[in-house]
Design an enzyme around this catalytic site. Structure first.
Site, short mmCIF file in Angstrom:
data_model
loop_
_atom_site.label_atom_id
_atom_site.label_comp_id
_atom_site.label_asym_id
_atom_site.label_seq_id
_atom_site.Cartn_x
_atom_site.Cartn_y
_atom_site.Cartn_z
N HIS A 52 -7.79 -5.46 0.00
CA HIS A 52 -6.54 -4.73 -0.13
C HIS A 52 -5.49 -5.32 0.82
CE1 HIS A 52 -3.95 -1.25 -0.66
NE2 HIS A 52 -3.99 -0.97 0.63
N SER A 91 0.84 -1.21 0.00
CA SER A 91 0.00 0.00 0.00
C SER A 91 0.87 1.26 0.00
CB SER A 91 -0.95 -0.05 1.20
OG SER A 91 -2.00 0.88 1.05
N GLU A 149 -10.00 -4.06 -5.80
CA GLU A 149 -9.56 -2.97 -4.93
C GLU A 149 -9.41 -1.66 -5.70
OE1 GLU A 149 -5.55 -2.77 -3.43
OE2 GLU A 149 -5.01 -4.58 -4.55
#
Length: 359
Positions: free
Chosen positions: A322, A189, A292
């Protein structure tokens, strides 16, 4: 009437300034690729994961400001509690972070792991489920950097912490000074964004480049122009409830707001690695979920890197949350993802002749 003309002039000035300052390149050409999607089998594990995500939302319900952020951080730090982890976790002061050492791993082989959390949350503790598994599959000493978070610190403070950790890790292992024989940079991320930006920085500064990189559901472009940033809001149970509301805000407003918060423009390759040069980068593996919000961030990065001659692979799983890798205790797809990473690293070594023994 005069007030109307003043308002109109102000709006036109803002529009002109936005176009002049940001000069955002249209990257929609990168959305044309056809990427195979690996199937996922719905099961009890997915329902339990969704339950954990609801708990994450409940942990901050009714709270605002700093209290809300602290509640989110506490909940994230508890994600790995109760898991059976094989590794030793050893604190390190300078650079700040922790060593994650699975039994018997080769300390000459190293992984710098950069955790996610939207640059405001997360820690080495919150991501131990990932770093423990990384140490095992890579047969390496993993260093999870505890970089400084916003808003207490500037975005660039965290960037500098990652750069410092990478430079240090090239020459230091868990037992003291020793040169790395095989070096991997990985992150998820927001940490995936730092990972990809770090590769370009190492290239541009002439540092020894990583032998390989792994980015899990990475953020690659803070301009938020990729289609899935809006199209996948309803299908992303983690990012959708938190960031879906941004879709109602005009993009130019978001760009100025991002600059104010990050103190770097959203077009900067430091914050949006997709927007920089992707040539001459090491072999990189990217994982993403088909549902996502950051899916097209990953697709665009992979497509552009290939255009510029860098070896990047994108592997997509159907319907995963995610960064589903953190739920390795619940999802067989997370286990499969780590096996995919193991295979990727083995292929890199076989192709490049990188040194270091493996299990």
């Amino acid at each position: 009437m005069e007030a109307v003309w003043i308002l109109l002039a102000f709006v036109l000035l803002v529009v002109a300034a936005t176009v002049l300052v940001f000069r955002i390149e249209d990257l929609s050409r990168l959305d044309q690729g056809d990427y195979p999607v690996r199937p996922a089998v719905p099961g009890d594990g997915q329902q339990r994961v969704l339950g954990r995500l609801r708990e994450l939302g409940e942990s901050a319900r009714g709270l605002k400001g700093k209290a809300r952020l602290l509640a989110l951080r506490r909940h994230m730090d508890g994600l790995s509690e109760g898991l059976t982890l094989a590794s030793e976790f050893r604190h390190n002061d300078a650079p700040r972070g922790e060593w994650v050492l699975a039994p018997g791993v080769d300390h000459r082989r190293r992984v710098l792991y950069i955790h996610g959390g939207a640059w405001v949350a997360g820690s080495p503790r919150s991501h131990r489920a990932i770093t423990d598994r990384f140490s095992r599959i890579a047969n390496a000493a993993v260093f999870a950097v505890d970089y400084r978070l916003m808003p207490e610190h500037r975005f660039m403070d965290g960037v500098r912490d990652c750069r410092r950790a990478y430079t240090w890790l090239l020459e230091h292992g868990p037992d003291g000074p020793a040169r790395a024989e095989f070096m991997v940079v990985a992150g998820d991320s927001a940490g995936g964004s730092h990972t990809l930006a770090l590769l370009a920085w190492a290239r541009d500064t002439g540092l020894r480049q990583a032998d390989a990189a792994v980015a899990l559901s990475p953020s690659t472009d803070l301009t938020l122009t990729a289609p899935s940033n809006r199209d996948n809001i309803a299908t992303d149970p983690l990012l959708g409830p938190v960031f879906g509301g941004l879709a109602k805000i005009p993009l130019p407003v978001l760009w100025w707001g991002t600059w104010a918060a990050f103190r770097v423009p959203p077009t900067s390759p430091v914050a949006s690695p997709l927007r920089g040069s992707l040539a001459h980068l090491p072999p990189t593996l990217i994982h993403a979920s088909s549902t996502e919000m950051l899916l097209d961030n990953a697709r665009r990065y992979a497509a552009k890197a290939r255009e510029e001659g860098s070896p990047v692979e994108l592997h997509t799983w159907a319907g995963m949350v995610h960064v589903w890798h953190i739920f390795v205790d619940l999802l067989p797809e997370a286990e499969a993802a780590f096996e995919d990473i193991r295979d990727f690293l083995a292929r890199v070594e076989a192709t490049t002749g990188a040194r270091g023994r493996r299990n």
